[in-house]
Design a protein around this motif. Structure first.
Motif, mmCIF file in Angstrom:
data_model
loop_
_atom_site.group_PDB
_atom_site.id
_atom_site.type_symbol
_atom_site.label_atom_id
_atom_site.label_comp_id
_atom_site.label_asym_id
_atom_site.label_seq_id
_atom_site.Cartn_x
_atom_site.Cartn_y
_atom_site.Cartn_z
ATOM 1 N N THR A 415 0.833 -1.209 0.000
ATOM 2 C CA THR A 415 0.000 0.000 0.000
ATOM 3 C C THR A 415 0.863 1.252 0.000
ATOM 4 O O THR A 415 0.581 2.227 -0.705
ATOM 5 N N ALA A 416 1.950 1.224 0.788
ATOM 6 C CA ALA A 416 2.833 2.390 0.875
ATOM 7 C C ALA A 416 3.475 2.691 -0.476
ATOM 8 O O ALA A 416 3.551 3.854 -0.895
ATOM 9 N N GLU A 417 3.928 1.662 -1.168
ATOM 10 C CA GLU A 417 4.593 1.883 -2.462
ATOM 11 C C GLU A 417 3.616 2.418 -3.505
ATOM 12 O O GLU A 417 3.978 3.287 -4.305
ATOM 13 N N ILE A 418 2.382 1.919 -3.511
ATOM 14 C CA ILE A 418 1.383 2.422 -4.470
ATOM 15 C C ILE A 418 1.069 3.882 -4.170
ATOM 16 O O ILE A 418 0.929 4.710 -5.079
ATOM 17 N N ALA A 419 0.960 4.228 -2.865
ATOM 18 C CA ALA A 419 0.692 5.615 -2.481
ATOM 19 C C ALA A 419 1.828 6.524 -2.912
ATOM 20 O O ALA A 419 1.600 7.647 -3.387
ATOM 21 N N VAL A 420 3.054 6.051 -2.755
ATOM 22 C CA VAL A 420 4.222 6.851 -3.175
ATOM 23 C C VAL A 420 4.194 7.070 -4.687
ATOM 24 O O VAL A 420 4.404 8.195 -5.171
ATOM 25 N N ARG A 421 3.931 6.007 -5.452
ATOM 26 C CA ARG A 421 3.863 6.151 -6.908
ATOM 27 C C ARG A 421 2.749 7.114 -7.316
ATOM 28 O O ARG A 421 2.903 7.911 -8.240
ATOM 29 N N PRO A 452 14.407 5.315 1.465
ATOM 30 C CA PRO A 452 14.506 6.624 2.118
ATOM 31 C C PRO A 452 14.370 7.804 1.146
ATOM 32 O O PRO A 452 13.704 8.793 1.472
ATOM 33 N N PHE A 453 14.964 7.703 -0.040
ATOM 34 C CA PHE A 453 14.884 8.832 -0.969
ATOM 35 C C PHE A 453 13.448 9.039 -1.459
ATOM 36 O O PHE A 453 13.045 10.170 -1.762
ATOM 37 N N VAL A 455 10.753 8.402 0.438
ATOM 38 C CA VAL A 455 10.063 9.045 1.559
ATOM 39 C C VAL A 455 10.296 10.550 1.512
ATOM 40 O O VAL A 455 9.366 11.352 1.618
ATOM 41 N N GLY A 456 11.554 10.954 1.321
ATOM 42 C CA GLY A 456 11.877 12.377 1.281
ATOM 43 C C GLY A 456 11.256 13.088 0.093
ATOM 44 O O GLY A 456 10.898 14.269 0.184
ATOM 45 N N THR A 457 11.112 12.386 -1.016
ATOM 46 C CA THR A 457 10.582 13.014 -2.235
ATOM 47 C C THR A 457 9.064 13.055 -2.257
ATOM 48 O O THR A 457 8.467 14.062 -2.675
ATOM 49 N N ALA A 458 8.419 11.990 -1.804
ATOM 50 C CA ALA A 458 6.970 11.872 -1.963
ATOM 51 C C ALA A 458 6.175 12.528 -0.839
ATOM 52 O O ALA A 458 5.113 13.111 -1.078
ATOM 53 N N VAL A 459 6.667 12.437 0.403
ATOM 54 C CA VAL A 459 5.884 12.914 1.550
ATOM 55 C C VAL A 459 6.062 14.418 1.737
ATOM 56 O O VAL A 459 7.184 14.925 1.738
ATOM 57 N N ARG A 460 4.941 15.117 1.893
ATOM 58 C CA ARG A 460 4.978 16.564 2.132
ATOM 59 C C ARG A 460 5.057 16.891 3.622
ATOM 60 O O ARG A 460 5.718 17.846 4.012
ATOM 61 N N ALA A 461 4.353 16.116 4.435
ATOM 62 C CA ALA A 461 4.333 16.413 5.871
ATOM 63 C C ALA A 461 3.800 15.224 6.651
ATOM 64 O O ALA A 461 3.040 14.397 6.134
ATOM 65 N N PHE A 462 4.213 15.153 7.921
ATOM 66 C CA PHE A 462 3.669 14.210 8.890
ATOM 67 C C PHE A 462 2.971 15.038 9.969
ATOM 68 O O PHE A 462 3.561 15.963 10.529
ATOM 69 N N ILE A 463 1.712 14.694 10.252
ATOM 70 C CA ILE A 463 0.927 15.421 11.252
ATOM 71 C C ILE A 463 0.526 14.436 12.352
ATOM 72 O O ILE A 463 -0.167 13.451 12.085
ATOM 73 N N ALA A 464 0.986 14.677 13.570
ATOM 74 C CA ALA A 464 0.597 13.833 14.705
ATOM 75 C C ALA A 464 -0.466 14.554 15.515
ATOM 76 O O ALA A 464 -0.472 15.784 15.593
ATOM 77 N N LEU A 535 18.473 14.732 5.196
ATOM 78 C CA LEU A 535 18.730 13.840 6.329
ATOM 79 C C LEU A 535 18.056 12.491 6.143
ATOM 80 O O LEU A 535 18.624 11.448 6.482
ATOM 81 N N VAL A 536 16.836 12.488 5.600
ATOM 82 C CA VAL A 536 16.122 11.229 5.374
ATOM 83 C C VAL A 536 16.870 10.374 4.363
ATOM 84 O O VAL A 536 17.032 9.154 4.550
ATOM 85 N N SER A 537 17.371 10.995 3.292
ATOM 86 C CA SER A 537 18.132 10.252 2.269
ATOM 87 C C SER A 537 19.411 9.671 2.845
ATOM 88 O O SER A 537 19.894 8.633 2.394
ATOM 89 N N GLN A 538 19.958 10.344 3.860
ATOM 90 C CA GLN A 538 21.192 9.865 4.494
ATOM 91 C C GLN A 538 20.914 8.861 5.616
ATOM 92 O O GLN A 538 21.834 8.447 6.324
ATOM 93 N N LYS A 539 19.637 8.497 5.804
ATOM 94 C CA LYS A 539 19.213 7.558 6.857
ATOM 95 C C LYS A 539 19.631 8.052 8.237
ATOM 96 O O LYS A 539 20.152 7.305 9.084
#
Length: 584
Positions: A415-421, A452-453, A455-464, A535-539
């Protein structure tokens, strides 16, 4: 009696024109002048009740409660159906003076008696009720006055919700589990039917939950009873139920199953259903979950009102609102809302979708289950038993030319990979994750297997987010804290203690004695800035990500909640309760 009411009303500050208008309304409508005066808004109920009691020479009670040792005998003398119909409440027994039931003067001189029955009422003008009491009671009556709202609450506490219907059912030989008898396709619960039935009894339970603004009803069989609990402002409250309710357990559960179109013959397997109710002219959607237990079937009902989802209702700070509006203006990318079950993630996502909903955008969701139906939006329920999962549904959605997609939850790598695509091909995607804070969402996706790359490219924000209870505006009181108390709560930096408030012990009528009314969300928003992407790309470690997020203007949820406490909206205890993991 009218002269007594007039003098009491004037003492309570009611102007003569308002008093005369209420008396005319009572005469024209055939209702009590006391009720007409209160409903007109011209008189304060408690103040008028006090002055009436003083004028009549009756005792006045702030909150009537029965004498514990006499409860069983009081219920025998004044059954639930009688108490509800005539709105009287048995308090106990005395050996003093009783007031007369004379038609000519309700304030006639009392006469001494050996043993009396103490009764509370809210309307001394209701002579029919007092005559009915005279016929019903085996003992002379000693009257007291109390506010109507307190009287009705006390009746419910003593007899239980729906007790008057329950009494009539028992007298008629108990309830039936026959499907035809229990079926009521309309599911209208505000219909005042005088006939006692299991249908009416269940309706009363639901109606009371709606009146108390409960979000859930839990019907739980016990060895010797049937426990009913309401979830109000996130906390469960057990409600009083009639004695011997166990005898109607099968009928009550069967009625709820019929309402939700479940198989009443199947008692071994869990079942899920929905009920569409109409109450007070409004549509209420109810999600029903039925599970078997050793004492019988347990049923949970989630009450979903037809609420309006707007950003104003989220209670966002100006800074956070600006960030949300920036995210909603993006043409693509993923916005993930994180938090545990029951933290309000679905409400936040529905609000985002409602803000974006227009004739120029095609919005499609896949949810498990669909909690609220939004007009103009295509909503798909997950059906794992036929292979309609989040992943398979998301693939089909992307073939349907959507602009905005919402996935109820990202549970697995597929599901995560389809959402990223989807986000990388021009779609704006919303979804949820179960993590403790916003930045932890980054490591959660990476642990799931997303590169990781990406995650950094596709995600705009995390809201908790988390939900805290709001203080009751009618009874909250200023609070002062000692330094050691602040340190124990995890707020040693708070210096302006005189701006803080706490819940009043015992609360008030508006908050049902809890000191709290309603809930508000606490948020933290971690934007995926260029520095965070690097930083995300660098793990990078989670602590490094947290440090960079703070440099980018990230406000931790605990600090956001502290500001809500300083604004008098909630308490430090509430903020500490939902953000305690940050102290560990």
């Amino acid at each position: 009696m009218i002269s007594i009411l007039q003098s009491s009303a004037r003492a309570a500050g009611v102007m003569d024109p308002d008093l005369q208008s209420a008396l005319d309304t009572a005469a024209a409508g055939g209702i009590s002048p006391v009720l007409a005066l209160i409903e007109s808004g011209a008189a304060d109920e408690r103040l008028l009740s006090r002055h009436l009691a003083d004028t009549l020479g009756w005792p006045w009670l702030e909150s009537p409660r029965p004498e514990a040792n006499d409860a069983a005998e009081l219920k025998r003398l004044i059954p639930a159906r009688f108490a509800v119909r005539h709105q009287v409440f048995p308090l106990g027994f005395g050996h003093g003076r009783v007031t007369t039931t004379s038609h000519q003067n309700v304030a006639d001189a009392p006469t001494p008696q050996k043993r009396t029955l103490k009764l509370a009422c809210h309307d001394p003008c209701d002579l029919l009720a007092r005559q009915a009491v005279a016929r019903q009671s085996e003992l002379p009556v000693e009257w007291c006055l109390t506010p109507r709202s307190e009287l009705l609450s006390s009746i419910q506490q003593l007899y239980g919700v729906g007790a008057e219907t329950f009494d009539a059912l028992i007298a008629a030989g108990g309830g039936s589990t026959d499907d035809q008898h229990l079926r009521d396709e309309a599911n209208v619960i505000d219909d005042e039917d005088e006939d006692a039935s299991v249908v009416k009894f269940v309706n009363q339970i639901i109606r009371e939950a709606l009146a108390q603004k409960a979000t859930d009803i839990h019907v739980e069989p016990q060895p010797d009873s049937l426990r009913i609990r309401y979830r109000i402002d996130g906390f469960l409250h057990e409600i009083p139920v009639p004695e011997n309710i166990k005898s109607l357990q099968a009928s009550v559960i069967a009625r709820i199953k019929v309402m939700s179109k479940l198989d009443i013959a199947e008692k071994r397997l869990p079942q899920d259903g929905r009920i569409n109710l109409k109450a007070d002219g409004q549509s209420i959607d109810v999600r029903v979950a039925c599970i078997p237990s050793v004492e019988g079937e347990s049923i949970s009902l989630r009450l979903l009102g037809q609420e309006r989802f707007t950003l104003d209702r989220l209670g966002l700070s100006e800074e956070h609102r600006a960030k949300i509006e920036l995210l909603l203006g993006k043409p693509n990318g993923i916005v993930l809302v994180t938090g545990p079950t029951g933290s309000g993630k679905s409400t936040t996502l529905y609000t985002f979708l409602s803000q974006l909903n227009s004739v120029h955008r095609r919005i499609v969701t896949i949810e498990d289950p669909v909690e609220n139906k939004l007009p103009g939006i295509v909503q798909i329920p997950v059906k794992n038993e036929i292979g309609l999962t989040f992943a398979s549904g998301l693939r089909s959605i992307l073939r349907g030319d959507p602009n905005v997609v919402m996935v109820g939850e990202i549970r697995d790598l597929e599901t995560a990979e389809i959402a990223v695509r989807a986000s990388l091909t021009g779609h704006l995607v919303f979804s949820t994750l179960h993590t403790n804070d916003a930045v932890a969402g980054i490591t959660r996706l990476i642990e799931m297997g997303v590169k990781p790359f990406l995650v950094g490219t596709a995600v705009r924000a995390f809201i908790a987010q988390r939900l805290v209870r709001c203080l009751c505006s009618s009874c909250k009181e200023p609070a002062s804290y000692q330094r050691e108390e602040l340190t124990k709560l995890g707020f040693p930096e708070v210096k302006i203690a005189n701006k803080l408030y706490r819940a009043t012990r015992g609360g008030c009528q508006q908050c049902r004695g809890t000191g709290y009314s309603g809930r508000v969300a606490l948020y933290e928003i971690a934007l995926m800035t260029p520095a965070m992407q690097a930083l995300v790309s660098q793990k990078a470690s989670e602590s490094d990500l947290q440090a960079q997020a703070r440099k980018d203007g990230f406000v931790p949820m605990r600090d956001y909640g502290l500001q809500k406490a300083l604004d008098g909206i909630t308490t430090l205890e509430e903020v500490a309760r939902v953000t305690s993991e940050e102290l560990e």
